[in-house]
Design a protein around this motif. Structure first.
Motif, PDB file in Angstrom:
ATOM      1  N   VAL A  32       0.838  -1.204   0.000  1.00 19.52           N
ATOM      2  CA  VAL A  32       0.000   0.000   0.000  1.00 19.52           C
ATOM      3  C   VAL A  32       0.870   1.251   0.000  1.00 19.52           C
ATOM      4  O   VAL A  32       0.624   2.202  -0.759  1.00 19.52           O
ATOM      5  CB  VAL A  32      -0.947  -0.013   1.216  1.00 19.52           C
ATOM      6  CG1 VAL A  32      -1.535   1.368   1.457  1.00 19.52           C
ATOM      7  CG2 VAL A  32      -2.053  -1.038   1.001  1.00 19.52           C
TER       8      VAL A  32
ATOM      9  N   LYS B 184      -6.488   1.930   2.943  1.00 19.02           N
ATOM     10  CA  LYS B 184      -6.125   1.202   1.722  1.00 19.02           C
ATOM     11  C   LYS B 184      -5.711  -0.233   2.044  1.00 19.02           C
ATOM     12  O   LYS B 184      -5.983  -1.162   1.255  1.00 19.02           O
ATOM     13  CB  LYS B 184      -5.002   1.940   0.988  1.00 19.02           C
ATOM     14  CG  LYS B 184      -5.415   3.268   0.358  1.00 19.02           C
ATOM     15  CD  LYS B 184      -4.219   3.969  -0.263  1.00 19.02           C
ATOM     16  CE  LYS B 184      -4.596   5.332  -0.836  1.00 19.02           C
ATOM     17  NZ  LYS B 184      -5.477   5.198  -2.021  1.00 19.02           N
TER      18      LYS B 184
ATOM     19  N   LYS C 105      -7.250  -3.654   0.565  1.00 18.68           N
ATOM     20  CA  LYS C 105      -6.405  -4.639  -0.114  1.00 18.68           C
ATOM     21  C   LYS C 105      -6.590  -6.033   0.478  1.00 18.68           C
ATOM     22  O   LYS C 105      -6.627  -7.027  -0.253  1.00 18.68           O
ATOM     23  CB  LYS C 105      -4.939  -4.223  -0.047  1.00 18.68           C
ATOM     24  CG  LYS C 105      -3.993  -5.176  -0.781  1.00 18.68           C
ATOM     25  CD  LYS C 105      -2.586  -4.620  -0.842  1.00 18.68           C
ATOM     26  CE  LYS C 105      -1.612  -5.648  -1.428  1.00 18.68           C
ATOM     27  NZ  LYS C 105      -1.957  -6.048  -2.810  1.00 18.68           N
TER      28      LYS C 105
END
Length: 242
Positions: A43, A211, A215
């Motif tokens: 990320v 994020k 993910k």
């Protein structure tokens, strides 16, 4: 943030567009154990933060342990003699005695090194009692059996029986340092697992965690599809995750 705000790691976060009077609460690192160093590194790469993973020689004493907390830093310099009347442990004692819950001790020794061993069982015991959740150092550690038995997460740059007395001293604490090749500022989130250690800058932590959660969800969907027998190519086209 939508549904992601329901994840424990987002408990207490501010709105997407905070207005005057809103209080932005920081991430609670104790909620991050479902993530991984690999996901967080990916990320941060995607955000242009390419130097947040410590060098590969930084390894856990116990592969089963996961570390997540906020950095409390100490900077070590080599020493080649003990001054008369000197307490060579003065600064490190002050750091350990000032630790708070969720702190991670980060000790910068300009490692790899074969002479600076700043961490052992007694410091682990004192840190754990104060609520600290681990230690990361690019120096050496000792008292390995005892620390493993405690279950206290320690990530190290090597193992050796040395005392720092006459070999090194902590010269400053709670300052920006470089440890394992990563710039660490006090208060940054430090995360470690068997894959290594990553450092999340405070200035980016909310975006990185959001994020990362997304993910992980994508990786779970990818894994499920692969287990159903779908081809890797088709799954990658759909989810874009490997």
């Amino acid at each position: 943030m939508g549904a992601l705000r329901k994840h424990p790691a987002h408990a207490g976060l501010a709105p997407d567009n905070p207005t005057e009077g809103d209080i932005v609460k920081p991430i609670d690192p104790s909620h991050l154990h479902a993530l991984s160093a690999a996901v967080l590194s990916d990320v941060m790469d995607s955000m242009g933060l390419f130097r947040q993973a410590m060098k590969p020689f930084i390894r856990p004493l116990d592969d089963k342990r996961v570390l997540a907390g906020r950095a409390r830093t100490g900077l070590y310099m080599p020493a080649y003699a003990l001054r008369e009347g000197e307490n060579p442990y003065e600064v490190e004692i002050a750091l350990v005695d000032d630790l708070r819950p969720q702190d991670v001790v980060v000790l910068a020794c300009n490692g790899p090194t074969d002479r600076i061993a700043p961490w052992g069982e007694l410091l682990s015991t004192a840190a754990e009692v104060r609520g600290a959740v681990g230690c990361v150092t690019d120096g050496l550690v000792r008292d390995v059996k005892q620390i493993r038995a405690m279950g206290f997460p320690v990530f190290h740059g090597g193992i050796g029986p040395l005392d720092t007395k006459g070999r090194a001293r902590m010269v400053e604490r709670d300052i920006p340092v470089e440890c394992g090749g990563v710039h660490v500022i006090p208060g940054d989130i430090v995360f470690g697992d068997v894959d290594g250690v990553v450092v999340i800058p405070q200035t980016h932590e909310l975006a990185v965690i959001e994020k990362a959660i997304a993910k992980v969800t994508g990786e779970n969907n990818t894994r499920d599809a692969l287990r159903k027998g779908e081809s890797l190519g088709d799954v990658f086209k759909r989810f874009g995750i490997l």
